[in-house]
Design a protein around this motif. Structure first.
Motif, PDB file in Angstrom:
ATOM      1  N   GLY A   1     -15.113 -37.768 -67.861  1.00 11.35           N
ATOM      2  CA  GLY A   1     -14.997 -39.193 -68.172  1.00 11.35           C
ATOM      3  C   GLY A   1     -15.747 -39.645 -69.402  1.00 11.35           C
ATOM      4  N   LEU A   2     -17.008 -39.202 -69.555  1.00 10.57           N
ATOM      5  CA  LEU A   2     -17.816 -39.676 -70.678  1.00 10.57           C
ATOM      6  C   LEU A   2     -17.287 -39.152 -72.007  1.00 10.57           C
ATOM      7  CD1 LEU A   2     -20.217 -41.416 -71.348  1.00 10.57           C
ATOM      8  CD2 LEU A   2     -21.713 -39.441 -71.068  1.00 10.57           C
ATOM      9  N   LYS A   3     -16.843 -37.907 -72.031  1.00 10.77           N
ATOM     10  CA  LYS A   3     -16.260 -37.368 -73.263  1.00 10.77           C
ATOM     11  C   LYS A   3     -14.968 -38.099 -73.597  1.00 10.77           C
ATOM     12  CE  LYS A   3     -14.994 -33.073 -75.601  1.00 10.77           C
ATOM     13  NZ  LYS A   3     -14.898 -31.599 -75.512  1.00 10.77           N
TER      14      LYS A   3
ATOM     15  N   ILE B   1     -14.232 -41.258 -72.944  1.00 10.58           N
ATOM     16  CA  ILE B   1     -14.548 -42.569 -73.517  1.00 10.58           C
ATOM     17  C   ILE B   1     -15.112 -42.426 -74.924  1.00 10.58           C
ATOM     18  CG2 ILE B   1     -15.926 -44.669 -73.223  1.00 10.58           C
ATOM     19  CD1 ILE B   1     -15.948 -44.161 -70.261  1.00 10.58           C
ATOM     20  N   THR B   2     -15.920 -41.401 -75.140  1.00  9.78           N
ATOM     21  CA  THR B   2     -16.509 -41.191 -76.468  1.00  9.78           C
ATOM     22  C   THR B   2     -15.431 -40.919 -77.507  1.00  9.78           C
ATOM     23  OG1 THR B   2     -18.495 -40.269 -75.425  1.00  9.78           O
ATOM     24  CG2 THR B   2     -18.201 -39.857 -77.769  1.00  9.78           C
ATOM     25  N   LYS B   3     -14.491 -40.050 -77.177  1.00  2.73           N
ATOM     26  CA  LYS B   3     -13.387 -39.758 -78.106  1.00  2.73           C
ATOM     27  C   LYS B   3     -12.535 -41.008 -78.345  1.00  2.73           C
ATOM     28  CE  LYS B   3     -11.150 -35.850 -77.736  1.00  2.73           C
ATOM     29  NZ  LYS B   3     -10.406 -34.712 -77.160  1.00  2.73           N
ATOM     30  N   ALA B   4     -12.360 -41.803 -77.295  1.00  8.12           N
ATOM     31  CA  ALA B   4     -11.587 -43.038 -77.445  1.00  8.12           C
ATOM     32  C   ALA B   4     -12.300 -44.019 -78.367  1.00  8.12           C
ATOM     33  CB  ALA B   4     -11.354 -43.666 -76.070  1.00  8.12           C
ATOM     34  N   THR B   5     -13.632 -44.097 -78.250  1.00  4.60           N
ATOM     35  CA  THR B   5     -14.402 -45.000 -79.119  1.00  4.60           C
ATOM     36  C   THR B   5     -14.315 -44.553 -80.571  1.00  4.60           C
ATOM     37  OG1 THR B   5     -15.944 -45.382 -77.287  1.00  4.60           O
ATOM     38  CG2 THR B   5     -16.667 -46.053 -79.475  1.00  4.60           C
ATOM     39  N   VAL B   6     -14.412 -43.239 -80.801  1.00  5.57           N
ATOM     40  CA  VAL B   6     -14.278 -42.713 -82.168  1.00  5.57           C
ATOM     41  C   VAL B   6     -12.882 -43.016 -82.710  1.00  5.57           C
ATOM     42  CG1 VAL B   6     -14.270 -40.622 -83.573  1.00  5.57           C
ATOM     43  CG2 VAL B   6     -16.014 -40.918 -81.807  1.00  5.57           C
ATOM     44  N   SER B   7     -11.855 -42.854 -81.884  1.00  5.13           N
ATOM     45  CA  SER B   7     -10.476 -43.114 -82.328  1.00  5.13           C
ATOM     46  C   SER B   7     -10.264 -44.576 -82.692  1.00  5.13           C
ATOM     47  CB  SER B   7      -9.487 -42.707 -81.238  1.00  5.13           C
ATOM     48  OG  SER B   7      -9.599 -41.345 -80.919  1.00  5.13           O
ATOM     49  N   THR B   8     -10.916 -45.476 -81.954  1.00  3.62           N
ATOM     50  CA  THR B   8     -10.761 -46.911 -82.214  1.00  3.62           C
ATOM     51  C   THR B   8     -11.338 -47.303 -83.567  1.00  3.62           C
ATOM     52  OG1 THR B   8     -10.964 -47.232 -79.822  1.00  3.62           O
ATOM     53  CG2 THR B   8     -11.108 -49.193 -81.177  1.00  3.62           C
ATOM     54  N   THR B   9     -12.196 -46.443 -84.135  1.00  7.72           N
ATOM     55  CA  THR B   9     -12.728 -46.711 -85.471  1.00  7.72           C
ATOM     56  C   THR B   9     -11.611 -46.875 -86.488  1.00  7.72           C
ATOM     57  OG1 THR B   9     -14.657 -45.354 -84.894  1.00  7.72           O
ATOM     58  CG2 THR B   9     -14.365 -45.884 -87.214  1.00  7.72           C
ATOM     59  N   ALA B  10     -10.507 -46.154 -86.309  1.00  7.99           N
ATOM     60  CA  ALA B  10      -9.375 -46.277 -87.233  1.00  7.99           C
ATOM     61  C   ALA B  10      -8.868 -47.715 -87.279  1.00  7.99           C
ATOM     62  CB  ALA B  10      -8.250 -45.328 -86.815  1.00  7.99           C
ATOM     63  N   VAL B  11      -8.772 -48.355 -86.114  1.00  9.05           N
ATOM     64  CA  VAL B  11      -8.275 -49.733 -86.054  1.00  9.05           C
ATOM     65  C   VAL B  11      -9.267 -50.687 -86.708  1.00  9.05           C
ATOM     66  CG1 VAL B  11      -7.439 -51.551 -84.535  1.00  9.05           C
ATOM     67  CG2 VAL B  11      -7.076 -49.171 -83.915  1.00  9.05           C
ATOM     68  N   VAL B  12     -10.558 -50.476 -86.451  1.00  8.90           N
ATOM     69  CA  VAL B  12     -11.582 -51.355 -87.027  1.00  8.90           C
ATOM     70  C   VAL B  12     -11.570 -51.256 -88.551  1.00  8.90           C
ATOM     71  CG1 VAL B  12     -14.032 -51.893 -87.061  1.00  8.90           C
ATOM     72  CG2 VAL B  12     -12.982 -51.114 -84.945  1.00  8.90           C
ATOM     73  N   ILE B  13     -11.405 -50.036 -89.077  1.00  5.55           N
ATOM     74  CA  ILE B  13     -11.328 -49.857 -90.530  1.00  5.55           C
ATOM     75  C   ILE B  13     -10.096 -50.567 -91.081  1.00  5.55           C
ATOM     76  CG2 ILE B  13     -10.973 -48.148 -92.353  1.00  5.55           C
ATOM     77  CD1 ILE B  13     -12.681 -46.209 -90.683  1.00  5.55           C
ATOM     78  N   SER B  14      -8.965 -50.425 -90.417  1.00  2.00           N
ATOM     79  CA  SER B  14      -7.737 -51.097 -90.864  1.00  2.00           C
ATOM     80  C   SER B  14      -7.906 -52.607 -90.858  1.00  2.00           C
ATOM     81  CB  SER B  14      -6.561 -50.710 -89.969  1.00  2.00           C
ATOM     82  OG  SER B  14      -6.294 -49.335 -90.028  1.00  2.00           O
ATOM     83  N   THR B  15      -8.618 -53.116 -89.880  1.00  2.35           N
ATOM     84  CA  THR B  15      -8.848 -54.564 -89.792  1.00  2.35           C
ATOM     85  C   THR B  15      -9.558 -55.081 -91.026  1.00  2.35           C
ATOM     86  OG1 THR B  15      -8.976 -54.377 -87.374  1.00  2.35           O
ATOM     87  CG2 THR B  15      -9.851 -56.388 -88.366  1.00  2.35           C
ATOM     88  N   GLY B  16     -10.443 -54.250 -91.615  1.00  2.00           N
ATOM     89  CA  GLY B  16     -11.167 -54.668 -92.806  1.00  2.00           C
ATOM     90  C   GLY B  16     -10.261 -54.994 -93.978  1.00  2.00           C
ATOM     91  N   ALA B  17      -9.100 -54.357 -94.049  1.00  2.00           N
ATOM     92  CA  ALA B  17      -8.157 -54.635 -95.137  1.00  2.00           C
ATOM     93  C   ALA B  17      -7.323 -55.882 -94.877  1.00  2.00           C
ATOM     94  CB  ALA B  17      -7.228 -53.437 -95.339  1.00  2.00           C
ATOM     95  N   LEU B  18      -7.408 -56.428 -93.649  1.00  2.00           N
ATOM     96  CA  LEU B  18      -6.522 -57.529 -93.258  1.00  2.00           C
ATOM     97  C   LEU B  18      -7.253 -58.831 -92.968  1.00  2.00           C
ATOM     98  CD1 LEU B  18      -4.363 -55.410 -90.807  1.00  2.00           C
ATOM     99  CD2 LEU B  18      -3.635 -56.219 -93.037  1.00  2.00           C
TER     100      LEU B  18
END
Length: 373
Positions: free
Chosen positions: A103-105, A107-124
């Motif tokens: 479970g913890l791994k 969630i950790t991988k999911a949090t790292v993956s969500t970084t892509a969306v946060v970076i994209s948000t910066g352009a918008l």
């Protein structure tokens, strides 16, 4: 009540509620197992979580009109994105009939993956509404996982390396989506910043800088080597940022916009090649080059390339995350070639695999981002 607030009240809560109900139902069917012993410790997960929530939350507060929405919607995007990431990976493992990770791994991988969306948000920033951001989150998470699956299945890219493509994917996906929106007027409040907003944004940069070694090492095989190389790359990129900031300004003073972008460049670039770097001086050279292309890229792209292609990059995600990511991917290819120079039959195969993964990630990000926009 203005019409835009009525639309907000009628659309956003119900969309979020609908997504949450779907997530709960899917979790019920996909994850019936309890908690198990994890290969990732909670403090490591906490570092990654702090970096993504606090670091990126404050990093995106540079526009005075979107300070509260940047931090607030950043949290909303992350919590929805993590759930969507866990479900997407769970569905892939279920369809491929593979065993679920602890479970913890997960969630950790999911949090790292969500970084892509946060970076994209910066352009918008300043160009999209909450409904569009939420829908973009779901689409980008699914596409990013499909990109990782293609890289790992057909190109045999290791899991930790395919995950580090998150910077490349997020930057170019965001740029592609941004190209479909009109640019705000240069004199508009949507483009304005204040001393307070710049200070909060720099605070986010400091959070990101401190926790970046944990981010790069969380999935690495040799965690101590990853932390070691990442720290030295970050240190050199920070020093180079201060030097080049003075040299490239007319008044010979530090510009926080340069430092805000370039101090992170080394950590982004070294994330791709950290497992192949045997000596710290290689990581230091990579950090120096990453900082140089970030500052020079910020000057050249904004003056020449962006007006020609009518691209408006609100927070400079291209030269902050995209260009260092390209440098890191190319550095990984060069290090692989040097390491396997004596094995000529295998050298061509490895070269094509790594170049293919790098090009595939950028191509999928640009095509799907343009369609999403």
């Amino acid at each position: 009540m203005p019409s835009n607030y009525r639309n907000f009240r009628n659309n956003v809560p119900w969309l979020i509620f609908f997504l949450e109900v779907v997530f709960i139902v899917l979790f019920y069917f996909l994850f019936s197992d309890g908690a198990s012993r994890s290969s990732i410790s909670y403090p490591v997960f906490q570092d990654v979580s702090h970096m993504v929530i606090f670091g990126f939350g404050f990093f995106l507060t540079f526009l005075k009109r979107y300070g509260f929405s940047s931090t607030g919607f950043n949290l909303l995007i992350i919590v929805l994105g993590v759930q969507c990431s866990v479900l997407t990976e769970g569905l892939l493992l279920f369809l491929l009939q593979k065993e679920n990770e602890d479970g913890l791994k997960r969630i950790t991988k999911a949090t790292v993956s969500t970084t892509a969306v946060v970076i994209s948000t910066g352009a918008l920033l300043g160009k999209t509404n909450p409904v569009q951001l939420i829908l973009m989150t779901v689409v980008e998470i699914i596409v990013f996982y499909m990109n990782r699956w293609i890289n790992e299945t057909f190109l045999q890219v290791p899991d930790n390396i395919s995950m580090m493509h998150v910077h490349l994917f997020g930057a170019y996906f965001g740029l592609a989506v941004s190209s479909r929106f009109s640019e705000p007027s240069p004199r508009s409040e949507k483009n304005a910043s204040t001393l307070k907003s710049d200070l909060l944004s720099m605070l986010g940069t400091l959070f990101l800088w401190v926790f970046w070694p944990s981010f790069n090492s969380v999935l690495a095989v040799n965690k101590s080597k990853a932390i070691y190389n990442t720290y030295f790359a970050l240190a050199v990129s920070a020093v180079t940022a201060f030097v080049l900031s003075v040299l490239t300004t007319k008044d010979g003073k530090f510009r926080m916009t340069h430092i805000h972008s370039a101090v992170l460049a080394g950590g982004i670039a070294v994330g791709y090649a950290e497992h192949s770097i045997e000596y710290p001086w290689i990581a230091m050279i990579l950090g120096l080059l990453a900082s140089v292309i970030t500052i020079l890229g910020s000057c050249c792209l904004q003056r020449c390339l962006y007006p020609a292609f009518k691209i408006h990059d609100s927070s400079g995600v291209h030269f902050t995350f995209g260009l260092p990511g390209v440098l890191g991917a190319l550095a990984q290819v060069i290090l692989v070639v040097i390491k396997n120079w004596t094995n000529l039959p295998r050298l061509g195969y490895l070269f094509m695999i790594h170049i293919g993964a790098f090009c595939l990630t950028i191509s999928i990000a640009l095509i799907t981002g343009f369609i999403t926009g």
